[in-house]
Design a protein around this motif. Structure first.
Motif, mmCIF file in Angstrom:
data_model
loop_
_atom_site.group_PDB
_atom_site.id
_atom_site.type_symbol
_atom_site.label_atom_id
_atom_site.label_comp_id
_atom_site.label_asym_id
_atom_site.label_seq_id
_atom_site.Cartn_x
_atom_site.Cartn_y
_atom_site.Cartn_z
ATOM 1 N N LYS A 339 0.851 -1.148 0.289
ATOM 2 C CA LYS A 339 0.224 -0.362 -0.208
ATOM 3 C C LYS A 339 0.600 1.568 -0.047
ATOM 4 O O LYS A 339 0.658 2.271 -0.326
ATOM 5 N N ARG A 340 1.669 0.873 1.155
ATOM 6 C CA ARG A 340 3.271 2.255 0.996
ATOM 7 C C ARG A 340 4.035 1.761 1.014
ATOM 8 O O ARG A 340 3.883 0.761 1.570
ATOM 9 N N ILE A 341 5.232 2.806 0.644
ATOM 10 C CA ILE A 341 6.442 2.410 0.805
ATOM 11 C C ILE A 341 6.486 3.143 2.415
ATOM 12 O O ILE A 341 6.616 3.722 2.460
ATOM 13 N N GLU A 342 7.116 1.762 3.011
ATOM 14 C CA GLU A 342 7.637 1.501 3.586
ATOM 15 C C GLU A 342 9.247 0.976 3.958
ATOM 16 O O GLU A 342 9.227 0.550 3.204
ATOM 17 N N SER A 343 9.655 1.488 5.327
ATOM 18 C CA SER A 343 11.450 1.206 5.100
ATOM 19 C C SER A 343 11.334 -0.291 6.119
ATOM 20 O O SER A 343 9.622 -1.225 6.520
ATOM 21 N N PHE A 344 11.986 -1.401 5.237
ATOM 22 C CA PHE A 344 12.464 -2.680 6.043
ATOM 23 C C PHE A 344 11.412 -3.148 6.839
ATOM 24 O O PHE A 344 10.662 -3.521 6.156
ATOM 25 N N PRO A 345 11.894 -2.658 7.600
ATOM 26 C CA PRO A 345 11.432 -3.372 9.039
ATOM 27 C C PRO A 345 9.313 -3.419 9.484
ATOM 28 O O PRO A 345 9.002 -3.668 9.783
ATOM 29 N N TYR A 346 8.915 -2.296 8.413
ATOM 30 C CA TYR A 346 7.759 -2.244 8.266
ATOM 31 C C TYR A 346 6.858 -2.899 7.125
ATOM 32 O O TYR A 346 6.271 -2.261 6.744
ATOM 33 N N ILE A 347 7.694 -3.540 6.109
ATOM 34 C CA ILE A 347 7.034 -4.291 5.667
ATOM 35 C C ILE A 347 6.660 -5.612 6.029
ATOM 36 O O ILE A 347 6.800 -6.212 5.984
#
Ligand code: F6P
Length: 408
Positions: A339-347
């Motif tokens: 949905k939204r581009i997020e940093s590694f830990p938030y995928i």
């Protein structure tokens, strides 16, 4: 004990189109998730080709697997079962016959717009339960992902395979700097990506000084501006790295036309020509017109090769979690996306959704991500790439020595 949701069913997985370093990770994760539901998992070899003729199928159920290794354990091809210019005969009947012969109930097709476009038709026209899974190093498959940057929502793509390829392009760009600076040369670095500049733009994240993307053709006027910029930027460091997309359209002084450069006149079954060679044309013109030593280097298939990068590993897990959700709800004809581009830990799965395969299309590099005056990517694209690639340091010789003059 109660029967598991897909017990007695078989799910077939295939990979089609150009390979990426994240394909095995995707296969592994989809296989693992499907297995939780009790289904048998078959691997269809060589994309759609594995469902033609006698079929070419392997059993992946409860087998060891190495998801970190790049490439595709199932092999890939650009076979199109639907009629095309190159192959006007429909082979859909063969696909349907083999799905029946091998007892495959559900298909998960890992591919870009070509492979998933064919899967979409199978779902729409034949009602074969299909789930599409995105992949492409070109990153031009429209995943409807949103990148929030300074209060603005920018629609972007984020396809498994792109993070690994981007990481490699950054690495190769960093590497080429040492030879470019030793010889005070202009290095023109050609990057895959077909008609989208997503991958070429990552070269700038690896400190390429300029980038040419296919979204903005180099007509006569822009070509003049480009040469002026090359001269100006070269003077700053006495060397220069220019990244160029293989699909960049470039003004040809002889023909007076803006043209693509092809490596071959052959086209594949989806009608794509083989691009390649633009870097040589540009390097040559820089040498001749500006009298600056220039060389061309094609990154080519190195961008698609090697190990699966951590971000891709995480992304394929999250998207496979969503596949599990789609299977449980028997929600076919869909593709999981971030949905939204997020940093590694938030995928994670909570950050995924599913789009209708009927809406699959292409999205080039948004113009918000490019500064046409400087021939460079812009701040929002650096931010996008930062989420995926993390911080990187410029790799160069750091010391400067005082010049010595003759004493007599
Ligand atoms: O679509 C992925 C891609 O790697 C493109 O970037 C490139 O133009 C093309 O595939 C190369 O295709 P092939 O593997 O058929 O040479």
């Amino acid at each position: 004990m109660e029967k598991r949701f897909l017990e007695g069913k078989t799910v077939g997985i295939l990979t089609g189109g150009g390979d990426t370093p994240a394909l095995n990770s995707s296969i592994e994760q989809i296989r693992n998730h499907v297995s939780i539901l009790g289904a048998k998992v078959y691997g269809i070899r060589k994309g759609w080709k594995g469902l033609l003729g006698e079929g070419d199928i392997v059993d992946l159920t409860n087998q060891p697997f190495d998801g970190k290794c790049g490439g595709s354990a199932l092999k890939s091809s650009r076979t199109n079962p639907f009629p095309s210019k190159k192959n006007p005969e429909s082979r859909v009947d063969q696909v349907l016959t083999n799905l029946d012969r091998y007892g495959i109930d559900i298909l998960v097709t890992i591919g870009g717009d070509d492979t998933n476009g064919a899967a979409k038709k199978l779902w729409e026209q034949e009602r074969i339960p299909v789930i599409g899974f995105p992949k492409t190093i070109d990153n031009d498959l429209r995943t409807t992902t949103i990148h929030g940057y300074k209060g603005k929502d920018i629609e972007v793509c984020l396809c498994p395979g792109f993070p690994s390829a981007a990481n490699s392009v950054v690495e190769y760009t960093q590497k080429i700097r040492t030879t470019a600076s030793s010889h005070n040369r202009v290095m023109v670095l050609e990057v895959m990506g077909r008609h989208a500049g997503w991958l070429t733009g990552t070269s700038s994240y690896g400190f390429a000084d300029m980038a040419l993307i296919p979204e903005l053709e180099i007509d006569k006027d822009r070509k003049e501006k480009f040469f002026e910029k090359v001269k100006e930027k070269y003077q700053e460091n006495n060397y220069l790295i220019i990244a160029v997309s293989e699909g960049t359209r470039w003004y040809n002084d002889q023909t007076g036309q803006v043209e693509e450069v092809y490596a071959s006149t052959e086209t594949d079954e989806y009608g794509h020509p083989r691009l390649g060679g633009i870097s040589g044309v540009i390097a040559n013109e820089i040498s001749q017109k500006l009298k600056i030593d220039a060389r061309a280097q094609i990154i080519g298939y190195y961008a698609r090769s090697g190990k699966c990068f951590d971000y891709d590993r995480k992304l394929t897990v999250a998207l496979a979690d969503k596949v599990l959700d789609l299977l449980l709800r028997e929600d076919y004809g869909k593709m999981p996306v971030l949905k939204r581009i997020e940093s590694f830990p938030y995928i994670e799965e909570y950050n995924t959704t599913a789009i209708d395969m009927g809406n699959i299309g292409n999205l080039p590099l948004p113009l918000d991500y490019y500064n046409p005056d400087e021939f460079e990517i812009s701040e929002p694209y650096y931010d996008f790439l930062y989420h995926i690639l993390g911080p990187i340091e410029k790799y160069e010789f750091k010391y400067k020595y005082p010049k010595v003059y003759p004493i007599k």
